[in-house]
Design an enzyme around this catalytic site. Structure first.
Site, PDB file in Angstrom:
ATOM      1  N   ARG A   1       0.804  -1.210   0.000  1.00  0.00           N
ATOM      2  CA  ARG A   1       0.000   0.000   0.000  1.00  0.00           C
ATOM      3  C   ARG A   1       0.849   1.277   0.000  1.00  0.00           C
ATOM      4  NH1 ARG A   1      -5.645   0.221   3.004  1.00  0.00           N
ATOM      5  NH2 ARG A   1      -5.623  -2.034   3.012  1.00  0.00           N
TER       6      ARG A   1
ATOM      7  N   LYS B   1       1.225 -17.957   5.866  1.00  0.00           N
ATOM      8  CA  LYS B   1       0.222 -18.043   6.910  1.00  0.00           C
ATOM      9  C   LYS B   1      -0.075 -16.651   7.486  1.00  0.00           C
ATOM     10  CE  LYS B   1       1.809 -19.212  11.432  1.00  0.00           C
ATOM     11  NZ  LYS B   1       2.525 -18.151  12.054  1.00  0.00           N
TER      12      LYS B   1
ATOM     13  N   ASP C   1       4.832 -23.216   5.121  1.00  0.00           N
ATOM     14  CA  ASP C   1       5.034 -23.406   6.554  1.00  0.00           C
ATOM     15  C   ASP C   1       6.543 -23.338   6.682  1.00  0.00           C
ATOM     16  OD1 ASP C   1       5.747 -24.583   9.026  1.00  0.00           O
ATOM     17  OD2 ASP C   1       3.741 -25.422   9.173  1.00  0.00           O
ATOM     18  N   HIS C   2       7.056 -22.236   7.219  1.00  0.00           N
ATOM     19  CA  HIS C   2       8.505 -22.029   7.096  1.00  0.00           C
ATOM     20  C   HIS C   2       9.307 -23.107   7.836  1.00  0.00           C
ATOM     21  CE1 HIS C   2       8.388 -19.951  11.037  1.00  0.00           C
ATOM     22  NE2 HIS C   2       9.688 -20.137  11.081  1.00  0.00           N
TER      23      HIS C   2
ATOM     24  N   GLU D   1       9.940 -20.749  23.056  1.00  0.00           N
ATOM     25  CA  GLU D   1      10.563 -19.480  22.680  1.00  0.00           C
ATOM     26  C   GLU D   1      10.742 -18.637  23.929  1.00  0.00           C
ATOM     27  OE1 GLU D   1       9.210 -17.962  18.584  1.00  0.00           O
ATOM     28  OE2 GLU D   1       7.373 -18.564  19.579  1.00  0.00           O
TER      29      GLU D   1
ATOM     30  N   ASP E   1      -1.179 -20.053  16.222  1.00  0.00           N
ATOM     31  CA  ASP E   1       0.075 -19.502  15.704  1.00  0.00           C
ATOM     32  C   ASP E   1       1.134 -20.589  15.493  1.00  0.00           C
ATOM     33  OD1 ASP E   1       1.797 -17.321  14.984  1.00  0.00           O
ATOM     34  OD2 ASP E   1       2.760 -17.442  16.950  1.00  0.00           O
TER      35      ASP E   1
ATOM     36  N   HIS F   1       3.192 -25.386  12.454  1.00  0.00           N
ATOM     37  CA  HIS F   1       4.545 -25.930  12.648  1.00  0.00           C
ATOM     38  C   HIS F   1       4.554 -27.225  13.467  1.00  0.00           C
ATOM     39  CE1 HIS F   1       5.306 -22.026  11.122  1.00  0.00           C
ATOM     40  NE2 HIS F   1       5.308 -21.375  12.268  1.00  0.00           N
TER      41      HIS F   1
HETATM   42  C1  BG6 Z   1       5.937 -17.989  13.365  1.00  0.00           C
HETATM   43  C2  BG6 Z   1       5.063 -17.518  14.495  1.00  0.00           C
HETATM   44  O1  BG6 Z   1       5.192 -18.728  12.439  1.00  0.00           O
HETATM   45  O2  BG6 Z   1       6.986 -18.798  13.884  1.00  0.00           O
HETATM   46  C3  BG6 Z   1       5.888 -16.768  15.533  1.00  0.00           C
HETATM   47  O3  BG6 Z   1       4.058 -16.667  13.976  1.00  0.00           O
HETATM   48  C4  BG6 Z   1       7.066 -17.595  15.993  1.00  0.00           C
HETATM   49  O4  BG6 Z   1       5.082 -16.399  16.647  1.00  0.00           O
HETATM   50  C5  BG6 Z   1       7.839 -18.133  14.793  1.00  0.00           C
HETATM   51  O5  BG6 Z   1       7.896 -16.774  16.793  1.00  0.00           O
HETATM   52  C6  BG6 Z   1       8.903 -19.105  15.235  1.00  0.00           C
HETATM   53  O6  BG6 Z   1       9.728 -19.409  14.154  1.00  0.00           O
HETATM   54  P1  BG6 Z   1      11.241 -19.824  14.355  1.00  0.00           P
HETATM   55  O7  BG6 Z   1      11.725 -20.090  12.970  1.00  0.00           O
HETATM   56  O8  BG6 Z   1      11.919 -18.657  15.021  1.00  0.00           O
HETATM   57  O9  BG6 Z   1      11.237 -21.033  15.236  1.00  0.00           O
END
Ligand code: BG6
Length: 482
Positions: free
Chosen positions: A47, A145, A174-175, A213, A232, A237
């Site tokens: 935007r 996502k 999904d990273h 985390e 989340d 994940h």
């Molecule tokens: C994301 C979440 O998908 O993954 C975050 O939205 C989270 O809340 C993150 O912190 C964690 O990813 P990674 O790669 O740091 O383990």
């Protein structure tokens, strides 16, 4: 700048946080290593009213901040910035898309789109792309996502995307699947003879999956408070980790075989009972030696959103009958750690017991991050003449992947995923049926919560979560691997 090449990567949300932290640094790394076609144009859109030069300045600042110092190469940085172009677009309005198509020009050699946008904008964006002729055969679309916030909204988004694109053109991100250590789970299971014959309820007592985390809200107040840890982290994940850990061996390392096995596993998940889950929210405490406040204070308003979830999950199939999978994830926990712990059963008979030898069952620890290792805890005899009895002790058979592959640079997940998107390789992306199976299971949990059968338990920041989370394993005579 006039379009000179016929292939492009189009980044929606190009001025957002994900773009600054992950996408631009990843694309630079691919460019630096000569992994993307020199002619591929990278067009950002969002935007904010920027022109090409301003977007390049934005990208340059992002790289300054997020690129590790040893990756900076001035010449490569300059040529990377040269690739970047920008088109201002309000994706909620159809009329801007013609301008976007004009900016892209000839896309006859292929267009890859990376869509990271608020869930409410998915439908309008797809509609816009279609109206501007940007949803043709040769186009691939990557979806970041959150893809909805429950099964119904995820179906709506999937339907909207399917109206413009075939499943083979859709790349749901999904990273975690882009992480080297997560892909290595498949190598560990299916490239070794050692584990697979034992990988079942005859030999395994239970499995634990932890993604903890230390961070709190990280400036994502609105998003996080509406989402919570279950949606989340668990919906995507954690369930992907569970699927890769527990699925049957695929016949081939390809997108169809692997995703077929994952979806079968996800569909075999039993709905969770109220007594088998715990919701938590962090209270004040200390993380890594620093005092931190509570969630509600950080958020600035009262909230019942969970920042921690622990679940005792069950997979209803032959292989896993009677083997619980304990999952836990949370913010502001004692340490940052993603790991899978496979607890084996005890040996059927302890031949050492008459001589005082005590045994502990084997345990396999697969640490995914921050370190990468595989550790097998095995019993060994303590050296000695054993006059007072045999002393057996647990020792670690340690395999540090960080050390074994010390010379190989670890790429961040998005480098892999962006390259796969550009090249059309779908194996590490999530198929529609998987996402929907994940939502179905998560929705059932939220239905239990909605009935008020589960209140939010507070836990001190820097701990391993609420006591009830600890009790989830303890009452089964097991304990979390902390
Ligand atoms: C994301 C979440 O998908 O993954 C975050 O939205 C989270 O809340 C993150 O912190 C964690 O990813 P990674 O790669 O740091 O383990």
């Amino acid at each position: 700048m006039a379009a000179t090449s016929c292939s492009a990567l189009l980044l929606f949300g190009a001025t957002g946080d994900l773009s600054r932290r992950m996408l631009l640094p990843s694309l630079y790394a691919l460019h630096q290593d000569g992994l993307i076609d020199p002619d591929l144009r990278i067009v950002g859109t969002a935007r904010s009213a920027l022109d090409d030069a301003q977007f390049r300045a934005f990208a340059s600042e992002a790289l300054e901040e997020f690129l590790p110092g040893d990756r900076r190469e001035e010449g490569k940085l300059a040529s990377f910035l040269e690739r970047l172009e920008y088109q201002t677009l309000d994706a909620s309005k159809l009329d801007g898309f013609a301008g976007l198509a004009a900016k892209l020009g000839d896309i006859s050699c292929g267009l890859s789109i990376f869509l990271s946008t608020a869930p409410g904008l998915f439908e309008a964006t797809i509609e816009g792309l279609r109206s501007a002729g940007l949803a043709t055969e040769g186009v691939r679309i990557g979806l970041e996502k959150p893809l909805g916030n429950d099964l119904a909204s995820s179906r709506r988004i999937n339907d909207a995307v399917a109206a413009g694109f075939d499943e083979r053109q859709i790349f749901r991100i999904d990273h975690y699947l882009g992480k080297e250590s997560v892909q290595n789970l498949m190598a560990l299971r299916f490239a070794n003879m050692l584990f697979e014959p034992l990988w079942n309820s005859a030999n395994i007592d239970h499995v634990q999956i932890t993604v903890s985390e230390t961070v709190g809200l990280e400036g994502r107040k609105g998003f996080y408070d509406e989402t919570g840890a279950l949606r989340d982290m668990v919906q995507n994940h954690m369930l992907q980790l569970l699927a890769l850990t527990a699925m049957e061996p695929p016949c081939d390392f390809d997108a169809t075989s692997i995703r077929d096995e994952k979806v079968k596993l996800l569909r075999a998940l039993r709905p969770v009972q109220a007594a088998e889950m715990v919701r938590g929210q962090y209270a004040a405490g200390a993380v890594n030696g620093e005092r931190v406040g509570d969630y509600v204070g950080e958020l600035g308003m009262s909230s019942e959103t969970e920042t921690f979830v622990a679940i005792k999950a069950h997979v209803d199939n032959w292989r896993w009958q009677g083997v619980p999978f304990y999952l836990r994830t949370g913010k502001r926990l004692a340490e940052r750690r993603s790991e899978i712990v496979v607890q084996f059963k005890s040996v059927p008979h302890n031949i050492f017991s008459g001589r005082g030898g005590k045994l502990r069952a084997n345990r396999l620890i697969i640490r995914l991050q921050p370190e990468e290792y595989v550790r097998l805890q095995v019993m060994a005899k303590e050296p000695g003449l054993d006059r007072g009895g045999i002393v057996l002790r647990e020792v670690n058979l340690d395999l540090s992947l960080t050390e074994a592959f010390a010379k190989t640079r670890r790429r961040i997940a998005y480098e892999r995923l962006l390259l796969d998107l550009i090249e059309g390789e779908q194996t590490l992306f999530v198929r529609r049926d998987e996402v929907e199976a994940q939502w179905k299971w998560v929705d059932a949990i939220r239905t239990v919560w909605a009935k008020g059968e589960q209140d939010v338990k507070h836990y001190a920041s820097g701990s391993w979560g609420p006591n009830a989370g600890i009790a989830l394993t303890e009452r089964d005579g097991r304990s979390w691997h902390d």
